[in-house]
Design an enzyme around this catalytic site. Structure first.
Site: not given
Ligand code: ADP
Ligand code: ADP
Ligand code: ZN
Length: 215
Positions: A127, A172, A88, A161, A13
């Site tokens: 990541r 999660r 969420r 992180r 995302k």
């Molecule tokens: P999210 O915001 O949904 O948690 P991220 O965009 O941070 O996910 O992506 C998670 C990890 O995977 C990051 O280290 C990113 O560089 C990598 N990543 C994202 N998209 C891809 C993809 N299409 N193929 C391989 N790795 C990816």
């Molecule tokens: P990822 O996309 O890798 O799951 P985020 O960076 O979006 O991680 O979220 C990290 C943490 O922040 C979540 O596990 C939760 O604790 C909190 N968080 C983020 N967005 C929300 C939301 N919309 N509602 C509740 N908790 C949230």
């Protein structure tokens, strides 16, 4: 045009939101990023969020919906927003409807990014980000062009992180399955969900999203 990027942790995302921001001038609103900033700054919101985030549990709905409303008030109505990691829960989805309606904004699409669970764990555990500009990287899938130097800002400091460990990731994922995936039908009923295969390369996924948005 306002859109939601919906998908499990590690689906890509943030990566996709960042590409849309860079290429199409959209604004990325990531509740995760905002909460991490609040934790680092030690604000009231940060104090409420810290332990929950470390455990991989969701932060209370009022807290996140409050910060989203505040951020939107800083934007012009002509700027398209990408909601990254919000809503969420069903309660957050309801709040978002109100927040958007109050500001005369319209939700155009919900992009559902689908990625296999094994790939999610691999993406999350590899990541890391630039400590200075926040650019996202991955141990296997996206190393900086010059080892140890950020492609974007030249910084040599990176960070990981604390919640990107296998145990927290499991919590999660459970939170996603139990509370977030069930909001999809709300948007399906409105005919605005577009499912995008998130298993391809970052560029392929980006193209697929552009096709959906006719960009
Ligand atoms: P999210 O915001 O949904 O948690 P991220 O965009 O941070 O996910 O992506 C998670 C990890 O995977 C990051 O280290 C990113 O560089 C990598 N990543 C994202 N998209 C891809 C993809 N299409 N193929 C391989 N790795 C990816
Ligand atoms: P990822 O996309 O890798 O799951 P985020 O960076 O979006 O991680 O979220 C990290 C943490 O922040 C979540 O596990 C939760 O604790 C909190 N968080 C983020 N967005 C929300 C939301 N919309 N509602 C509740 N908790 C949230
Ligand atoms: Zn950088």
């Amino acid at each position: 045009m306002d859109i939601i990027l919906l998908g499990p942790p590690g689906a890509g995302k943030g990566t996709q939101a960042s590409l849309l921001k860079d290429e199409h001038g959209m604004v990325q609103l990531s509740t995760g990023d905002m909460l991490r900033a609040a934790v680092n700054a030690g604000t009231e919101v940060g104090l409420k969020a810290k332990a929950l985030m470390e455990a991989g549990e969701l932060v209370p709905d009022e807290v996140v919906s409050g910060i989203i409303g505040d951020k939107l008030d800083e934007l012009g109505s002509e700027q398209g927003v990408i909601f990254d990691g919000y809503p969420r829960t069903a309660a957050q989805a309801e709040s978002l409807d109100e927040i958007l309606a109050e500001r005369g904004r319209v939700l155009s699409y919900v992009i559902e990014l689908s990625v296999d669970e094994d790939a999610l764990v691999e993406r999350i555990t590899g990541r890391f980000t630039c400590a200075k500009c926040g650019e996202g990287y991955h141990d296997i899938f996206k190393q900086p062009a010059v080892a140890g130097v950020c492609d974007v800002c030249g910084s040599t400091e990176f960070k990981r992180r604390p919640d990107d460990n296998e145990e927290t990731v499991r919590t999660r994922m459970q939170e996603y399955r139990a509370k977030t995936a069930p909001i999809l039908p709300i948007y399906e009923a409105r005919g605005i969900v577009r499912k995008v295969d998130g298993m391809g390369s970052m560029a392929d996924v980006h193209e697929a999203i552009e096709a959906v948005l006719s960009l």
